[in-house]
Every structure is written in C-alpha cells, then in structure tokens.
Design an enzyme around this catalytic site. Structure first.
Site, short mmCIF file in Angstrom:
data_model
loop_
_atom_site.label_atom_id
_atom_site.label_comp_id
_atom_site.label_asym_id
_atom_site.label_seq_id
_atom_site.Cartn_x
_atom_site.Cartn_y
_atom_site.Cartn_z
N GLU A 97 48.21 -0.23 -2.13
CA GLU A 97 48.36 -1.68 -2.26
C GLU A 97 47.22 -2.27 -3.08
OE1 GLU A 97 50.95 -2.85 1.66
OE2 GLU A 97 48.82 -2.52 1.96
N CYS A 154 40.21 -0.21 11.02
CA CYS A 154 40.77 -0.43 9.68
C CYS A 154 42.15 0.21 9.57
CB CYS A 154 39.81 0.18 8.66
SG CYS A 154 40.49 0.34 7.00
N CYS A 160 41.46 -8.21 4.54
CA CYS A 160 40.53 -7.07 4.64
C CYS A 160 40.94 -6.16 5.79
CB CYS A 160 39.12 -7.55 4.95
SG CYS A 160 38.41 -8.52 3.66
N CYS A 217 37.48 4.87 10.11
CA CYS A 217 36.96 3.71 10.85
C CYS A 217 38.11 3.15 11.68
CB CYS A 217 36.44 2.64 9.89
SG CYS A 217 35.26 3.30 8.69
N CYS A 272 41.66 -6.99 -5.86
CA CYS A 272 41.12 -6.02 -4.91
C CYS A 272 41.94 -4.74 -5.10
CB CYS A 272 41.30 -6.59 -3.50
SG CYS A 272 40.80 -5.47 -2.19
N CYS A 282 42.73 6.92 3.65
CA CYS A 282 41.27 7.09 3.66
C CYS A 282 40.92 8.10 4.72
CB CYS A 282 40.58 5.76 3.96
SG CYS A 282 38.77 5.88 3.90
N1 SAH Z 1 36.12 1.98 2.10
C1 SAH Z 1 35.34 0.91 1.61
C2 SAH Z 1 36.15 -0.17 0.89
C3 SAH Z 1 37.46 -0.60 1.52
S1 SAH Z 1 37.41 -1.55 2.98
C4 SAH Z 1 34.50 0.31 2.70
O1 SAH Z 1 34.74 0.60 3.86
O2 SAH Z 1 33.59 -0.42 2.36
C5 SAH Z 1 36.85 -3.17 2.48
C6 SAH Z 1 36.11 -3.92 3.58
O3 SAH Z 1 37.00 -4.31 4.65
C7 SAH Z 1 35.03 -3.08 4.24
O4 SAH Z 1 33.86 -3.84 4.40
C8 SAH Z 1 35.66 -2.76 5.58
O5 SAH Z 1 34.73 -2.41 6.55
C9 SAH Z 1 36.39 -4.04 5.89
N2 SAH Z 1 37.39 -3.93 6.95
C10 SAH Z 1 38.06 -2.82 7.36
N3 SAH Z 1 38.92 -3.13 8.36
C11 SAH Z 1 38.77 -4.46 8.60
C12 SAH Z 1 39.40 -5.37 9.49
N4 SAH Z 1 40.34 -4.97 10.33
N5 SAH Z 1 39.01 -6.65 9.44
C13 SAH Z 1 38.06 -7.08 8.57
N6 SAH Z 1 37.45 -6.28 7.68
C14 SAH Z 1 37.80 -4.97 7.70
FE1 SF4 Z 2 38.06 3.88 4.83
FE2 SF4 Z 2 38.76 1.62 6.04
FE3 SF4 Z 2 36.50 2.86 6.74
FE4 SF4 Z 2 36.68 1.63 4.34
S1 SF4 Z 2 36.78 0.66 6.38
S2 SF4 Z 2 35.85 3.68 4.77
S3 SF4 Z 2 38.85 2.02 3.87
S4 SF4 Z 2 38.57 3.68 6.99
#
Ligand code: SAH
Ligand code: SF4
Length: 352
Positions: A88, A115, A331, A112, A101, A108
């Site tokens: 996406e 996410c 995000c 995390c 974005c 991934c």
């Molecule tokens: N993998 C990279 C970039 C993609 S995520 C990273 O983790 O930085 C982009 C941003 O969205 C990151 O700061 C991530 O921690 C945040 N993010 C992930 N899940 C989220 C959620 N459910 N609500 C708000 N931000 C979130």
């Molecule tokens: Fe991967 Fe989501 Fe963690 Fe970013 S926040 S490193 S996209 S699992």
C-alpha cells in the site's frame, strides 16, 4: 520488475543509434510522465513501436484498489506486483505540500505487535523499481488532481526500509535524479537497525532519519519492538548520535502513545532525557487501532499531558495529525487488505 529498475545507461542501450537527445525524451516520458512508449509522440513512429514491444519498459505494479479519506485529502492505493505481492501507498495532501508514504517491503519481519504490517509477517523485499514507481504514480496523481506538487517522501509505509537497504538507497538516488526530489525532502523511518543507520550516515546524502523509539528503556522496548533485543537502546542512541554528527541532520523520534503502556509521566521523563541528549525532535502519534492489538491509543487529554511534560523539559514536540483512519491508511494500519498472519499463510504471494 518495473521500468524503474532500469537506469539511463540501460535505456541508452535500447535506443541503439538514435540521436542522444532521445534519451532525455524517453526518460521523461517513462519516469516523469508515466507514458507508454506508444504514446510518446516526440519519438518517431518506428521507435515507438519497437519500444512498446520491450517488456522491461512496463510498469511493475497493478492498481488493485483506491480509497479516500479526510474529504479526499488522503488517498490510499493497494498495488499488486506480478508475483502477487501486495503493498500500500498513501498520498497526503496539505495546503502547500503533498507527501507520499511509500512501502519498502511486502509485509515486515520485525514483528512489532501494535503494527498491522508487523502482524502480517514478511512476504518479500520490494525492488528499487517498485519503490520508485509508487512515488512516480503518486506524483502523477497529485499533478492531475489539483494537489500541490509532490514535495515530500516518507518511507513509513509497509516494511522496514533499513532491512532492505540496497533497494531503498538506490530508490533515494533515483528519486533524486529522475524525479528531482531532494534528499532533504525524504525521511527514512527505521525501527532501529543499528548497522543500517551507521551505513546511511556514511552515504553522503542528507536524507532525514526518523527512529521509531516508542520506549526509552530496554525492558519496555523489548516488549514493544522485538528487534530491540538485538540492537539495544544504548547502541541505537550511539548510532543516532553519529548520524547527527556526520550528516548535520537532526533526527526525529517517533512515539506511538499507547494507553497505560508508554504514556506515563515516567516515560515522558525518560524520553526527554534521550531527546535532549541528541537534540532530537519528537513526533507523538496516538496509537491507531489494528486487528491484532487490544490496547487502545492514549486519549487526547493524555496525549496533551505527555506533550506538555516533554515541552517543559525543552523538547521540541509535534503531535502527528491523524490521517486516513477511516480508510485504514493511518500509521501502522497498512495491511494490504489482508488480516493478521495472512502473508505467512501464503495468501498474499501466489505460487510462482
Ligand atoms: N518500519 C519502519 C517504518 C514503517 S512504520 C518503522 O517502524 O519505523 C511507520 C511508523 O508508524 C513507525 O514509527 C511505526 O512505529 C508507527 N506505527 C506502527 N504501528 C502503529 C500504530 N498502530 N499506530 C500508530 N503508529 C504506528
Ligand atoms: Fe515493521 Fe511495523 Fe515494526 Fe515498522 S512498526 S518495523 S513496519 S512491524
């Protein structure tokens, strides 16, 4: 495979003994205007026909779905590559600028838990061409629908950009060269891949770095961001420090505020210590809901309290405006139309 995997040297080979200005015409038509060779009326008809037959000049992504939110100011696209991998891309229009974005991987591997992309698991890396193509398509869309010119790129879509280092760096360079977007207008967001940060510091490009911190001590960060068990906070901070020194760029910390988990006064205190040391800017993002994580984001008064505590300690703070919640484009919500764990079951990548 996408036409954006080719560079000018490879395009030049396709032009055989055409005059040298044809290269610029072809590159402009392919990369900026996203035209098919058959539509490039600046080229002679015979050449157009020959280039139209060249499969390497086709686009690598197929648009599967488009959805809008925020009264049309946020647009999300779902793309599918030839092998079925899905990603996406989100376009966000502001008054004077337009930001895209982009995704760097399908899924991934970092896991995390809060996410949606992490909940999917990992399918594959995207190629340079697939990354650049997302931007080129967004730029065309912005130009054709009255948005301000595409000015900023954030690598904050699906995937961990520094886990796909070569392709991401190659994309940054091509975006700079072919689409004339300055490195200073690009932000790479990383979960904290220390070797990647160190390598990036030595590239001689002034791309912005955002570090997804979410916790300012190892025990909480181990729980929220599993890769912290490999790259500890102290090492991460040392790498961030070197990045600032070598590039002269300020780092930003991303902090998704999770109710009762990392939004307490003690968390703000710890975070302010790290931010002050590095002169880092802090972006607060109230956690967006995802199917696989039960704890809600911090309510607005708690977000305001947390921001105030940081400000009182001299930290530069922004509360990130939530965009695209209604169409799952915010995000952490990017899941390529799949539920948690679906990539692992092989549903996003069809068998070769
Ligand atoms: N993998 C990279 C970039 C993609 S995520 C990273 O983790 O930085 C982009 C941003 O969205 C990151 O700061 C991530 O921690 C945040 N993010 C992930 N899940 C989220 C959620 N459910 N609500 C708000 N931000 C979130
Ligand atoms: Fe991967 Fe989501 Fe963690 Fe970013 S926040 S490193 S996209 S699992």
């Amino acid at each position: 495979m996408s036409r954006f995997d080719l560079d000018r040297e490879e395009l030049a080979l396709l032009l055989e003994d055409e005059p040298s200005y044809r290269l610029e015409q072809l590159a402009r038509g392919l990369y900026r205007e996203l035209k098919e060779p058959a539509e490039m009326t600046t080229l002679p008809a015979g050449l157009r026909r020959r280039l139209q037959e060249e499969s390497r000049l086709s686009l690598g992504l197929r648009l599967v779905a488009e959805s809008a939110a925020d009264g049309g100011a946020t647009v999300k696209w779902l793309f599918e590559a030839g092998d079925g991998a899905r990603v996406e891309t989100v376009l966000m229009a502001y008054e004077k600028r337009t930001t895209v974005c982009v995704s760097s991987q399908a899924g991934c591997a970092m896991g995390c838990s809060f996410c949606a992309t992490g909940q999917l698991g990992f399918a594959r890396h995207l190629g340079r061409g697939e990354i650049v193509e997302q931007v080129a398509r967004a730029a065309r869309q912005a130009a054709g629908s009255g948005f301000a010119r595409l000015s900023n790129i954030v690598f904050m879509g699906m995937g961990e950009p520094l886990a796909n280092y070569e392709a991401v760096l190659s994309a940054v360079r091509m975006l700079n060269g072919e689409l004339a977007i300055g490195a200073r207008s690009m932000t790479i967001s990383t979960v904290g891949i220390v070797p990647g940060i160190r390598r990036l510091a030595g590239e001689g490009i002034q791309v912005n770095l955002a570090v997804s911190l979410h916790a300012a001590n190892d025990s909480l960060r181990d729980r929220l961001v599993p890769i912290n068990r490999r790259y500890r906070l102290a090492d991460l901070m040392a790498a961030c420090h070197d990045y600032c020194e070598r590039t002269g760029r300020r780092i930003s910390f991303e902090w998704a505020l999770i109710s009762g988990v990392n939004d307490r006064a003690g968390d703000a205190l710890e975070l302010s210590g790290l931010a002050t040391e590095l002169g880092a800017h802090v972006n607060l993002i109230p956690l967006n809901p995802t199917p696989g994580y039960g704890v809600p984001g911090s309510p607005p008064p708690q977000v305001a309290r947390f921001a105030r505590l940081l400000q009182e300690r001299g930290v530069n703070v922004t509360v990130r405006e939530t965009r695209g919640r209604e169409n799952g484009a915010a995000c952490g919500q990017l899941a390529a139309g799949l539920g948690p764990g679906r990539l692992r079951q092989g549903l996003a990548v069809s068998p070769a």
